[in-house]
Design an enzyme around this catalytic site. Structure first.
Site, PDB file in Angstrom:
ATOM      1  N   GLU A  16       0.830  -1.214   0.000  1.00 54.48           N
ATOM      2  CA  GLU A  16       0.000   0.000   0.000  1.00 54.48           C
ATOM      3  C   GLU A  16       0.862   1.261   0.000  1.00 54.48           C
ATOM      4  O   GLU A  16       2.063   1.212   0.207  1.00 54.48           O
ATOM      5  CB  GLU A  16      -0.903   0.022   1.245  1.00 54.48           C
ATOM      6  N   ASN A 162     -10.910   4.904   2.235  1.00 51.38           N
ATOM      7  CA  ASN A 162      -9.881   4.566   1.271  1.00 51.38           C
ATOM      8  C   ASN A 162      -9.914   5.579   0.128  1.00 51.38           C
ATOM      9  O   ASN A 162     -10.693   6.523   0.142  1.00 51.38           O
ATOM     10  CB  ASN A 162     -10.131   3.141   0.732  1.00 51.38           C
ATOM     11  N   ASP A 214     -10.306   0.879  -4.059  1.00 55.35           N
ATOM     12  CA  ASP A 214      -9.205   0.818  -3.089  1.00 55.35           C
ATOM     13  C   ASP A 214      -8.406   2.121  -3.187  1.00 55.35           C
ATOM     14  O   ASP A 214      -8.988   3.192  -3.211  1.00 55.35           O
ATOM     15  CB  ASP A 214      -8.343  -0.423  -3.362  1.00 55.35           C
TER      16      ASP A 214
END
Length: 316
Positions: A16, A162, A214
């Site tokens: 991430e 997100n 995401d």
């Protein structure tokens, strides 16, 4: 046709928060559950990693201090440092502001700086199956740094905040909720002077589209790129919320994207390698990929602190 190139077979559990550092021509990113900060240098492809003291969810460079980062961990926001010449080991960690979570088992998730250098980041309950809307979004700028506390932006019920990103002029903020029950992206008016979002409105309903929303990035045209988790896609939406294109990556769970490269024309995509699944059809899961979509990104803002680390005063 735009094809995805594997640049690092990182095998991250949850890759991430990719951040491109132009001065180093290097990509940094986090492996959340393992608490690892990774660096890949394009000129001499090699990877270095450092260990954080907790799960490491999101990060942004600290302005004027190479090798220093503001980051969201489990119990708060931290200043992490490894030194520019460091080649691995443990990160030095100093907590900047604690966070009082609504429930046990929570941590930070997605986050980044606005165009003015304030750090915004969301929190989530790690047990997504519980579907608890206890996620919050916090702001941390010079004022919060002086107070040693985050500001809760009170953006309404969120399960997995997100997809945070900002328009080129900084006056629109985007935020998604990745949870399967939500799968939406919202736009907010953003006050660049105070760092306050308002006028929440639906930007994209991703329920009928492939993939859960995401991590995200914005390009120089003001278009919003977001990873379609579970679908192996990265979607581009125009500023009016129209799906412009979808690019494939060779894994099911792309997690977040960021522009980099010498001309900011490479879209780097991190991904997830879940435990206990059959990887025979996606052996590269957890890797970092590069796409050349034919557009340019924007430089990622660094966190602008109240004062430089070496005593020079800074204003936000």
């Amino acid at each position: 046709m735009v094809s995805a190139e594997l640049v690092v077979d990182a095998r991250c559990a949850t890759g991430e928060s990719p951040v491109w550092r132009a001065a180093e021509q290097a990509l940094y990113w986090a492996d959340i559950p393992r608490g690892i900060l990774h660096r890949w240098q394009a000129a001499q492809p090699q990877k270095t990693q450092w260990q954080a003291p907790q799960m490491l969810a999101c990060l942004a460079a600290w302005d004027g201090a190479p090798g220093h980062w503001i980051a969201g961990l489990e119990d708060g926001l931290y200043l992490l440092s490894h030194g520019l010449g460091s080649e691995g080991g443990a990160l030095d960690a100093q907590r900047l502001a604690p966070v009082r979570h609504a429930m046990p088992g929570m941590r930070f998730n997605d986050g980044r700086c606005d165009r003015q250098g304030r750090f915004l980041a969301g929190t989530m309950l790690q047990d997504m199956g519980a579907a608890q809307a206890v996620g919050r979004v916090y702001r941390f700028g010079a004022r919060e740094q002086a107070a040693g506390a985050c500001t809760d932006l009170d953006l309404g019920p969120l399960i997995v905040p997100n997809g945070m990103a900002f328009s080129p002029d900084g006056r629109t903020m985007y935020l998604s909720d990745s949870h399967p029950q939500v799968q939406a992206v919202w736009a907010f008016d953003y006050d660049v002077d105070s760092g306050t979002p308002s006028n929440r409105r639906l930007f994209v309903d991703m329920q009928p589209l492939p993939g859960r929303p995401d991590g995200a990035a914005v390009d120089s045209d003001g278009c919003y790129w977001i990873c379609g988790n579970d679908a192996g896609l990265v979607h581009r939406f125009t500023p009016d919320g129209r799906l412009d294109r979808s690019l494939a990556v060779p894994v099911k769970k792309p997690a977040m994207c960021a522009f980099g490269g010498s001309d900011l024309d490479v879209l780097y995509v991190t991904s997830i390698r879940p435990d206990h699944i059959d990887l025979s059809d996606q052996p590269l899961a957890g890797g970092v990929f590069a796409l050349r979509p034919g557009v340019q990104g924007l430089p990622e803002p660094a966190f602008r602190p109240r004062a430089a680390l070496h005593g020079k005063s800074r204003e936000s």
